[in-house]
Write an enzyme that holds these catalytic residues in place. Sequence first.
Site, mmCIF file in Angstrom:
data_model
loop_
_atom_site.group_PDB
_atom_site.id
_atom_site.type_symbol
_atom_site.label_atom_id
_atom_site.label_comp_id
_atom_site.label_asym_id
_atom_site.label_seq_id
_atom_site.Cartn_x
_atom_site.Cartn_y
_atom_site.Cartn_z
ATOM 1 N N ASP A 285 -10.927 -20.545 -13.998
ATOM 2 C CA ASP A 285 -12.140 -19.802 -13.632
ATOM 3 C C ASP A 285 -12.527 -18.847 -14.757
ATOM 4 O O ASP A 285 -13.697 -18.729 -15.129
ATOM 5 C CB ASP A 285 -11.967 -19.064 -12.282
ATOM 6 C CG ASP A 285 -10.681 -18.241 -12.196
ATOM 7 O OD1 ASP A 285 -9.790 -18.407 -13.052
ATOM 8 O OD2 ASP A 285 -10.575 -17.425 -11.259
ATOM 9 N N TYR B 264 -7.316 -37.148 -10.030
ATOM 10 C CA TYR B 264 -8.106 -38.367 -10.199
ATOM 11 C C TYR B 264 -7.343 -39.612 -9.760
ATOM 12 O O TYR B 264 -7.942 -40.581 -9.334
ATOM 13 C CB TYR B 264 -8.505 -38.546 -11.665
ATOM 14 C CG TYR B 264 -9.837 -37.946 -12.040
ATOM 15 C CD1 TYR B 264 -10.059 -36.592 -11.918
ATOM 16 C CD2 TYR B 264 -10.859 -38.746 -12.534
ATOM 17 C CE1 TYR B 264 -11.265 -36.038 -12.274
ATOM 18 C CE2 TYR B 264 -12.080 -38.199 -12.894
ATOM 19 C CZ TYR B 264 -12.271 -36.846 -12.764
ATOM 20 O OH TYR B 264 -13.474 -36.302 -13.122
ATOM 21 N N LYS C 188 -4.551 -23.423 -13.446
ATOM 22 C CA LYS C 188 -4.783 -22.529 -12.304
ATOM 23 C C LYS C 188 -3.410 -22.161 -11.744
ATOM 24 O O LYS C 188 -3.106 -22.383 -10.556
ATOM 25 C CB LYS C 188 -5.687 -23.234 -11.274
ATOM 26 C CG LYS C 188 -6.170 -22.353 -10.137
ATOM 27 C CD LYS C 188 -7.181 -21.301 -10.546
ATOM 28 C CE LYS C 188 -7.504 -20.389 -9.378
ATOM 29 N NZ LYS C 188 -8.343 -19.238 -9.753
ATOM 30 N N ASP D 192 -18.299 -30.602 -19.556
ATOM 31 C CA ASP D 192 -19.752 -30.594 -19.285
ATOM 32 C C ASP D 192 -20.335 -29.214 -19.592
ATOM 33 O O ASP D 192 -21.412 -29.090 -20.167
ATOM 34 C CB ASP D 192 -20.047 -30.939 -17.814
ATOM 35 C CG ASP D 192 -20.418 -32.408 -17.622
ATOM 36 O OD1 ASP D 192 -19.894 -33.240 -18.392
ATOM 37 O OD2 ASP D 192 -21.209 -32.713 -16.709
#
Length: 354
Positions: free
Chosen positions: A221, A138, A189, A249
């Site tokens: 994942d 970000y 990850k 979310d």
Amino acid sequence: MKIAVLPGDGIGPEIVTQAVKVLEALRSDGLKIEMEYAHLGGAGYDAAGDPFPPATEKLALAADAVLLGAVGGYQYDTLPRPMRPEQGLLRIRKGLGLFANLRPAMVYPELVNASSLKPELVSGLDIMILRELTGDIYFGQPRGIRQLPNGERQGFDTMLYSESEIRRVAHVGFQIALKRNKKMCSVDKANVLDTSMFWREIVTEVAKEYPAVDLSHMYVDNAAMQLVRAPKQFDVILTGNIFGDILSDEASMLTGSIGMLPSASLDAHNKGLYEPCHGSAPDIAGKDIANPLATILSLAMMMRYTFVREDIAQRIENAVRKVLQQGMRTADIYEAGMQKVGCMAMGDAVVASL
Ligand code: IPM
Ligand code: MG
């Protein structure tokens, strides 16, 4: 309690108005609450040509806590990026040093049928997602769109985390886990990304200071899959900025509606910005149908984390639970047999049950 109130865009002003009613009710009960308003996001651009105007920054820095509605709207989508509402949000997070973003996903017994998953998978669900909020891809530099020597254009961003950034958010995660079921799952990850490999190494090191907490690691994942397969396996999820954006979310839908989920973004001294997890929903703005409960529940988090008033936090949460028990539902959580109410009526009902 000095609170900066930033209604923002879209449904922001309507939902914040309901939360302010709750604050006013608490004030007439004797709490010393001061509120002052400023613009953020599109509202800031309209008023001052800047999604995070200097006056807003000054007010937010001087306040003990910030209450935010939401930012964003179609009319701002074509502005150059520095002028877009989202930049206001990212700048206030960074400017106030709000690195620890708490996004609880809790299923209320009354709303168990509103979830997109089977009731037995989600009933009793209570997860706390801790998302690092001021680092990662970000904010990493360099970034941009460049032209390669062969003439082709290329977009690029930089994912990075420094050791101190990982350490401080990991400590917050372990502290939260200690007050809950003492389980933390760090999501990364690490099978592909060096940033994640380093994240895992530092989190594992910090864990040595918290032997009472059971730490596990999971690839993002797999975590995305596990959240819809067996979400109750999680207690605290610790993760970086972009993975946390996505997973929070996803987790919100387990609870029935993103309209129910509050959030807190804290600095190192528990100063915080409190906002609903949902966005500005410009399609339903001004129609008095938005759900104000996520914003009202964000106030409960404000009382808990910044003002350390667990009693008031629970009073607000109980008031919300009571209106749900009474059968009141905004459109997003409506089911047959319940009483459909608008944004304002929902706010009034919470104040009444408070
Ligand atoms: C969120 C939002 C923001 C984010 C956007 C609006 C910049 O999606 O708070 O999750 O990506 O952090
Ligand atoms: Mg998001």
